[in-house]
Scaffold this motif. Structure first.
Motif, PDB file in Angstrom:
ATOM      1  N   ALA A  14       0.829  -1.199   0.000  1.00  0.00           N
ATOM      2  CA  ALA A  14       0.000   0.000   0.000  1.00  0.00           C
ATOM      3  C   ALA A  14       0.866   1.252   0.000  1.00  0.00           C
ATOM      4  CB  ALA A  14      -0.939  -0.010   1.198  1.00  0.00           C
ATOM      5  N   THR A  15       1.784   1.332  -0.972  1.00  0.00           N
ATOM      6  CA  THR A  15       2.626   2.515  -1.113  1.00  0.00           C
ATOM      7  C   THR A  15       1.912   3.525  -2.000  1.00  0.00           C
ATOM      8  OG1 THR A  15       3.729   1.688  -3.098  1.00  0.00           O
ATOM      9  CG2 THR A  15       4.673   1.056  -0.961  1.00  0.00           C
ATOM     10  N   LEU A  77      -5.303   5.156   2.695  1.00  0.00           N
ATOM     11  CA  LEU A  77      -4.965   3.747   2.886  1.00  0.00           C
ATOM     12  C   LEU A  77      -3.479   3.561   3.161  1.00  0.00           C
ATOM     13  CD1 LEU A  77      -6.148   0.902   2.911  1.00  0.00           C
ATOM     14  CD2 LEU A  77      -5.820   0.793   0.435  1.00  0.00           C
ATOM     15  N   THR A  78      -2.656   4.434   2.599  1.00  0.00           N
ATOM     16  CA  THR A  78      -1.208   4.315   2.796  1.00  0.00           C
ATOM     17  C   THR A  78      -0.838   4.378   4.281  1.00  0.00           C
ATOM     18  OG1 THR A  78      -0.769   5.343   0.649  1.00  0.00           O
ATOM     19  CG2 THR A  78       1.035   5.328   2.241  1.00  0.00           C
ATOM     20  N   GLU A  81      -3.825   2.822  10.056  1.00  0.00           N
ATOM     21  CA  GLU A  81      -3.536   1.824  11.084  1.00  0.00           C
ATOM     22  C   GLU A  81      -4.741   0.937  11.342  1.00  0.00           C
ATOM     23  OE1 GLU A  81      -2.506   4.210  14.398  1.00  0.00           O
ATOM     24  OE2 GLU A  81      -0.635   4.954  13.514  1.00  0.00           O
ATOM     25  N   ILE A  83      -8.376  -0.410   9.317  1.00  0.00           N
ATOM     26  CA  ILE A  83      -9.083  -0.482   8.040  1.00  0.00           C
ATOM     27  C   ILE A  83     -10.385  -1.245   8.247  1.00  0.00           C
ATOM     28  CG2 ILE A  83      -9.007  -1.228   5.631  1.00  0.00           C
ATOM     29  CD1 ILE A  83      -5.929  -1.259   5.894  1.00  0.00           C
ATOM     30  N   SER A 154      -4.358  -7.615   3.431  1.00  0.00           N
ATOM     31  CA  SER A 154      -3.551  -7.953   4.612  1.00  0.00           C
ATOM     32  C   SER A 154      -2.068  -7.989   4.273  1.00  0.00           C
ATOM     33  CB  SER A 154      -3.990  -9.305   5.177  1.00  0.00           C
ATOM     34  OG  SER A 154      -5.332  -9.281   5.603  1.00  0.00           O
ATOM     35  N   LYS A 157      -0.915  -4.401   3.801  1.00  0.00           N
ATOM     36  CA  LYS A 157      -0.923  -3.623   5.042  1.00  0.00           C
ATOM     37  C   LYS A 157      -0.781  -4.569   6.232  1.00  0.00           C
ATOM     38  CE  LYS A 157      -1.823   0.092   5.733  1.00  0.00           C
ATOM     39  NZ  LYS A 157      -0.935   1.271   6.020  1.00  0.00           N
ATOM     40  N   ALA A 160      -1.645  -3.255   9.828  1.00  0.00           N
ATOM     41  CA  ALA A 160      -2.932  -2.599  10.075  1.00  0.00           C
ATOM     42  C   ALA A 160      -3.915  -3.560  10.741  1.00  0.00           C
ATOM     43  CB  ALA A 160      -3.517  -2.085   8.770  1.00  0.00           C
TER      44      ALA A 160
END
Length: 286
Positions: A14-15, A77-78, A81, A83, A154, A157, A160
Protein backbone atom coordinates in the motif's frame (compact mmCIF):
# COMPACT_ATOMS: atom_id res chain seq x y z
CA UNK A 1 -20.34 -1.81 -19.85
CA UNK A 2 -16.67 -2.78 -20.00
CA UNK A 3 -15.00 -4.74 -17.24
CA UNK A 4 -12.54 -3.19 -14.85
CA UNK A 5 -8.82 -3.23 -15.42
CA UNK A 6 -7.98 -2.03 -11.92
CA UNK A 7 -7.81 -5.50 -10.40
CA UNK A 8 -5.07 -6.41 -12.90
CA UNK A 9 -2.74 -3.98 -11.11
CA UNK A 10 -1.42 -6.03 -8.16
CA UNK A 11 -1.77 -4.50 -4.70
CA UNK A 12 1.79 -5.53 -3.85
CA UNK A 13 2.04 -2.98 -1.06
CA UNK A 14 0.00 0.00 0.00
CA UNK A 15 2.63 2.52 -1.11
CA UNK A 16 1.64 5.79 -2.76
CA UNK A 17 3.02 4.61 -6.12
CA UNK A 18 1.23 1.25 -6.12
CA UNK A 19 -2.05 2.78 -4.95
CA UNK A 20 -1.79 5.56 -7.55
CA UNK A 21 -1.50 2.89 -10.26
CA UNK A 22 -4.47 1.00 -8.92
CA UNK A 23 -6.61 4.12 -8.56
CA UNK A 24 -5.70 5.25 -12.08
CA UNK A 25 -6.76 1.88 -13.48
CA UNK A 26 -10.05 2.10 -11.63
CA UNK A 27 -10.65 5.61 -12.96
CA UNK A 28 -9.96 4.43 -16.51
CA UNK A 29 -12.55 1.67 -16.10
CA UNK A 30 -15.13 4.13 -14.79
CA UNK A 31 -14.52 6.52 -17.69
CA UNK A 32 -14.91 3.67 -20.16
CA UNK A 33 -18.23 2.79 -18.53
CA UNK A 34 -19.26 6.44 -18.69
CA UNK A 35 -18.59 6.55 -22.44
CA UNK A 36 -20.69 3.44 -22.93
CA UNK A 37 -23.54 4.92 -20.89
CA UNK A 38 -23.39 8.21 -22.78
CA UNK A 39 -23.35 6.43 -26.12
CA UNK A 40 -26.43 4.46 -25.11
CA UNK A 41 -28.33 7.58 -24.07
CA UNK A 42 -28.26 6.74 -20.34
CA UNK A 43 -27.75 10.29 -19.12
CA UNK A 44 -28.38 9.71 -15.43
CA UNK A 45 -25.93 6.82 -15.21
CA UNK A 46 -23.34 8.70 -17.27
CA UNK A 47 -23.57 11.61 -14.85
CA UNK A 48 -23.20 9.28 -11.87
CA UNK A 49 -20.14 7.63 -13.43
CA UNK A 50 -18.65 11.02 -14.25
CA UNK A 51 -18.86 11.88 -10.56
CA UNK A 52 -17.25 8.56 -9.63
CA UNK A 53 -14.35 9.30 -12.00
CA UNK A 54 -13.48 12.47 -10.08
CA UNK A 55 -9.71 12.33 -9.31
CA UNK A 56 -10.53 12.95 -5.64
CA UNK A 57 -12.23 9.53 -5.47
CA UNK A 58 -10.22 6.32 -5.28
CA UNK A 59 -11.31 2.88 -6.50
CA UNK A 60 -9.27 -0.29 -6.08
CA UNK A 61 -11.40 -1.94 -8.76
CA UNK A 62 -14.45 -1.17 -10.87
CA UNK A 63 -16.68 -3.12 -13.25
CA UNK A 64 -19.83 -1.49 -14.58
CA UNK A 65 -21.51 -4.66 -15.82
CA UNK A 66 -24.43 -6.57 -14.30
CA UNK A 67 -25.30 -4.06 -11.58
CA UNK A 68 -21.69 -3.08 -11.02
CA UNK A 69 -18.72 -4.09 -8.89
CA UNK A 70 -16.50 -1.62 -7.07
CA UNK A 71 -14.21 -1.13 -4.11
CA UNK A 72 -13.94 2.52 -3.10
CA UNK A 73 -11.39 3.72 -0.57
CA UNK A 74 -12.23 6.47 1.91
CA UNK A 75 -9.33 7.95 3.84
CA UNK A 76 -5.59 7.44 3.41
CA UNK A 77 -4.97 3.75 2.89
CA UNK A 78 -1.21 4.32 2.80
CA UNK A 79 -1.01 5.52 6.39
CA UNK A 80 -4.02 3.70 7.82
CA UNK A 81 -3.54 1.82 11.08
CA UNK A 82 -7.17 0.70 11.12
CA UNK A 83 -9.08 -0.48 8.04
CA UNK A 84 -12.79 -1.29 7.90
CA UNK A 85 -14.06 -3.27 4.91
CA UNK A 86 -17.82 -2.87 4.42
CA UNK A 87 -19.67 -5.74 2.72
CA UNK A 88 -23.22 -4.63 1.82
CA UNK A 89 -26.40 -6.68 1.65
CA UNK A 90 -29.39 -6.98 -0.63
CA UNK A 91 -30.44 -4.39 -3.19
CA UNK A 92 -27.06 -2.66 -3.38
CA UNK A 93 -25.66 -1.81 -6.81
CA UNK A 94 -24.16 1.17 -8.61
CA UNK A 95 -27.57 2.76 -9.12
CA UNK A 96 -28.22 2.58 -5.36
CA UNK A 97 -24.67 3.17 -4.24
CA UNK A 98 -25.36 6.30 -2.19
CA UNK A 99 -26.32 4.42 0.98
CA UNK A 100 -23.06 2.45 1.02
CA UNK A 101 -20.96 5.51 0.19
CA UNK A 102 -22.70 7.67 2.79
CA UNK A 103 -22.27 5.08 5.52
CA UNK A 104 -18.59 4.69 4.65
CA UNK A 105 -17.99 8.43 4.91
CA UNK A 106 -19.80 8.67 8.25
CA UNK A 107 -17.81 5.76 9.64
CA UNK A 108 -14.54 7.31 8.48
CA UNK A 109 -15.46 10.59 10.17
CA UNK A 110 -16.24 8.75 13.39
CA UNK A 111 -12.98 6.76 13.26
CA UNK A 112 -10.82 9.84 12.80
CA UNK A 113 -7.20 9.98 11.68
CA UNK A 114 -5.12 6.91 10.95
CA UNK A 115 -8.13 5.09 9.50
CA UNK A 116 -9.44 3.98 6.14
CA UNK A 117 -12.79 2.54 5.07
CA UNK A 118 -13.28 0.40 1.97
CA UNK A 119 -16.77 -0.02 0.51
CA UNK A 120 -16.53 -3.47 -1.10
CA UNK A 121 -19.35 -3.93 -3.60
CA UNK A 122 -17.78 -7.02 -5.07
CA UNK A 123 -20.81 -9.07 -6.04
CA UNK A 124 -24.27 -9.04 -7.58
CA UNK A 125 -26.37 -8.62 -4.48
CA UNK A 126 -29.77 -10.33 -4.36
CA UNK A 127 -33.05 -8.47 -4.26
CA UNK A 128 -34.48 -8.18 -0.76
CA UNK A 129 -37.68 -9.91 -1.83
CA UNK A 130 -36.27 -12.88 -3.73
CA UNK A 131 -35.38 -16.52 -3.26
CA UNK A 132 -31.73 -15.59 -3.76
CA UNK A 133 -31.86 -13.51 -0.57
CA UNK A 134 -32.93 -16.62 1.37
CA UNK A 135 -30.20 -18.94 0.07
CA UNK A 136 -26.41 -18.92 0.18
CA UNK A 137 -25.86 -19.26 -3.58
CA UNK A 138 -24.72 -15.68 -4.26
CA UNK A 139 -22.50 -15.74 -1.16
CA UNK A 140 -20.83 -18.98 -2.19
CA UNK A 141 -20.15 -17.60 -5.66
CA UNK A 142 -18.40 -14.48 -4.42
CA UNK A 143 -16.72 -15.74 -1.24
CA UNK A 144 -13.44 -16.58 -3.05
CA UNK A 145 -13.28 -13.02 -4.38
CA UNK A 146 -13.72 -11.49 -0.94
CA UNK A 147 -11.20 -13.93 0.50
CA UNK A 148 -8.64 -12.97 -2.15
CA UNK A 149 -9.29 -9.26 -1.61
CA UNK A 150 -8.80 -9.46 2.17
CA UNK A 151 -5.67 -11.56 1.85
CA UNK A 152 -4.22 -9.13 -0.67
CA UNK A 153 -5.09 -6.21 1.58
CA UNK A 154 -3.55 -7.95 4.61
CA UNK A 155 -0.35 -8.58 2.68
CA UNK A 156 -0.21 -4.96 1.53
CA UNK A 157 -0.92 -3.62 5.04
CA UNK A 158 0.50 -6.26 7.41
CA UNK A 159 0.62 -3.96 10.43
CA UNK A 160 -2.93 -2.60 10.08
CA UNK A 161 -5.90 -3.75 12.13
CA UNK A 162 -8.51 -4.94 9.60
CA UNK A 163 -12.18 -5.38 10.47
CA UNK A 164 -14.84 -6.94 8.25
CA UNK A 165 -18.22 -5.19 8.58
CA UNK A 166 -21.06 -7.28 7.19
CA UNK A 167 -24.58 -5.91 6.75
CA UNK A 168 -27.65 -8.08 6.16
CA UNK A 169 -26.98 -10.60 3.35
CA UNK A 170 -23.39 -9.39 3.40
CA UNK A 171 -22.99 -11.36 6.64
CA UNK A 172 -23.60 -14.57 4.68
CA UNK A 173 -20.87 -13.53 2.24
CA UNK A 174 -18.46 -12.85 5.10
CA UNK A 175 -19.23 -16.19 6.74
CA UNK A 176 -18.50 -18.07 3.51
CA UNK A 177 -15.21 -16.19 3.03
CA UNK A 178 -13.96 -15.99 6.58
CA UNK A 179 -12.18 -19.26 7.34
CA UNK A 180 -8.47 -18.53 7.71
CA UNK A 181 -8.62 -14.80 7.02
CA UNK A 182 -6.34 -12.57 9.07
CA UNK A 183 -8.83 -10.00 10.36
CA UNK A 184 -9.28 -8.71 13.89
CA UNK A 185 -13.06 -8.50 13.93
CA UNK A 186 -16.11 -9.68 12.02
CA UNK A 187 -19.08 -7.42 12.73
CA UNK A 188 -22.51 -8.79 11.75
CA UNK A 189 -25.30 -6.24 11.79
CA UNK A 190 -28.85 -6.45 10.51
CA UNK A 191 -28.22 -10.16 9.91
CA UNK A 192 -30.84 -12.89 9.69
CA UNK A 193 -28.13 -15.51 10.11
CA UNK A 194 -25.01 -16.71 8.36
CA UNK A 195 -25.77 -20.36 7.63
CA UNK A 196 -23.96 -21.94 10.59
CA UNK A 197 -25.14 -22.81 14.10
CA UNK A 198 -22.53 -20.93 16.08
CA UNK A 199 -19.33 -18.89 16.01
CA UNK A 200 -17.16 -22.00 16.38
CA UNK A 201 -18.43 -23.25 13.01
CA UNK A 202 -16.96 -20.16 11.34
CA UNK A 203 -13.46 -21.43 12.17
CA UNK A 204 -12.07 -17.96 12.60
CA UNK A 205 -9.55 -16.41 14.96
CA UNK A 206 -11.35 -13.06 14.68
CA UNK A 207 -13.65 -11.73 17.36
CA UNK A 208 -17.20 -12.08 16.05
CA UNK A 209 -19.65 -9.33 16.98
CA UNK A 210 -23.39 -9.07 16.30
CA UNK A 211 -25.85 -6.22 16.66
CA UNK A 212 -29.45 -5.53 15.72
CA UNK A 213 -31.47 -2.31 15.96
CA UNK A 214 -34.73 -2.46 17.87
CA UNK A 215 -36.74 -1.42 14.80
CA UNK A 216 -34.98 -3.70 12.31
CA UNK A 217 -37.53 -5.84 10.46
CA UNK A 218 -34.91 -8.57 10.03
CA UNK A 219 -35.75 -9.74 13.55
CA UNK A 220 -39.04 -11.09 12.15
CA UNK A 221 -37.28 -13.43 9.70
CA UNK A 222 -37.50 -17.05 11.00
CA UNK A 223 -34.15 -18.38 12.17
CA UNK A 224 -34.41 -21.76 10.52
CA UNK A 225 -32.92 -23.71 7.65
CA UNK A 226 -35.22 -25.68 5.38
CA UNK A 227 -33.49 -28.28 3.24
CA UNK A 228 -35.31 -28.75 -0.05
CA UNK A 229 -34.31 -31.17 -2.86
CA UNK A 230 -32.09 -28.66 -4.68
CA UNK A 231 -31.55 -25.80 -2.25
CA UNK A 232 -31.46 -24.90 1.45
CA UNK A 233 -33.60 -21.91 2.40
CA UNK A 234 -32.82 -19.79 5.46
CA UNK A 235 -29.68 -19.18 7.51
CA UNK A 236 -30.28 -20.83 10.85
CA UNK A 237 -29.20 -19.47 14.21
CA UNK A 238 -29.87 -15.86 15.18
CA UNK A 239 -26.50 -14.06 15.37
CA UNK A 240 -27.57 -12.05 18.44
CA UNK A 241 -28.78 -15.11 20.37
CA UNK A 242 -26.70 -16.47 23.26
CA UNK A 243 -26.58 -19.84 21.51
CA UNK A 244 -24.73 -18.39 18.52
CA UNK A 245 -21.94 -17.14 20.74
CA UNK A 246 -21.08 -13.77 19.19
CA UNK A 247 -20.26 -10.78 21.32
CA UNK A 248 -23.45 -8.72 21.12
CA UNK A 249 -23.12 -4.94 20.90
CA UNK A 250 -25.80 -2.33 21.47
CA UNK A 251 -27.27 -1.07 18.18
CA UNK A 252 -29.88 1.35 19.47
CA UNK A 253 -33.40 1.86 18.17
CA UNK A 254 -32.71 2.10 14.44
CA UNK A 255 -34.08 0.13 11.53
CA UNK A 256 -32.46 -2.07 8.90
CA UNK A 257 -30.78 0.79 7.03
CA UNK A 258 -29.79 2.87 10.07
CA UNK A 259 -26.65 1.17 11.39
CA UNK A 260 -24.25 3.71 9.89
CA UNK A 261 -26.60 6.66 10.36
CA UNK A 262 -24.98 9.77 11.80
CA UNK A 263 -25.32 10.02 15.58
CA UNK A 264 -26.60 6.46 15.97
CA UNK A 265 -25.62 4.11 18.78
CA UNK A 266 -24.76 1.47 16.18
CA UNK A 267 -22.32 3.75 14.32
CA UNK A 268 -20.64 4.71 17.59
CA UNK A 269 -20.17 1.10 18.63
CA UNK A 270 -19.07 -0.17 15.23
CA UNK A 271 -16.43 2.57 15.17
CA UNK A 272 -15.28 1.57 18.65
CA UNK A 273 -14.96 -2.06 17.59
CA UNK A 274 -12.95 -1.13 14.48
CA UNK A 275 -10.68 0.97 16.72
CA UNK A 276 -10.08 -1.97 19.06
CA UNK A 277 -12.16 -0.51 21.89
CA UNK A 278 -15.01 -2.10 23.81
CA UNK A 279 -18.42 -0.94 22.59
CA UNK A 280 -20.61 1.16 24.84
CA UNK A 281 -23.48 -0.46 26.72
CA UNK A 282 -25.67 2.60 26.11
CA UNK A 283 -28.66 1.74 23.96
CA UNK A 284 -28.59 -2.01 24.67
CA UNK A 285 -32.12 -3.33 24.58
CA UNK A 286 -33.54 0.08 23.64
Amino acid sequence: MPAASAASVPLRAATPVVLAERYAAGRDAIRAAERTASGGGHRWRAAMLRAMADPARRFLFFDGRDGGRAAEVFGDLTGAERIAVLVPGSDTDLDRYGYLRGGSLRLLHKLGGGSAVIAWLGYRTPGTVSLAALTSGRAEEVAPDLRTFIRELSAAKPAARISLLCHSYGSVVCARAESGLDVADIVLYGSAGVGVDDVAALRTRATVWAGRGAADWISDVPHTRLRLPFVTVGFGADPVSPEFGARVFAAGVGGHSDYLKGGSVALENIARIVSGQAPSEAGRGA
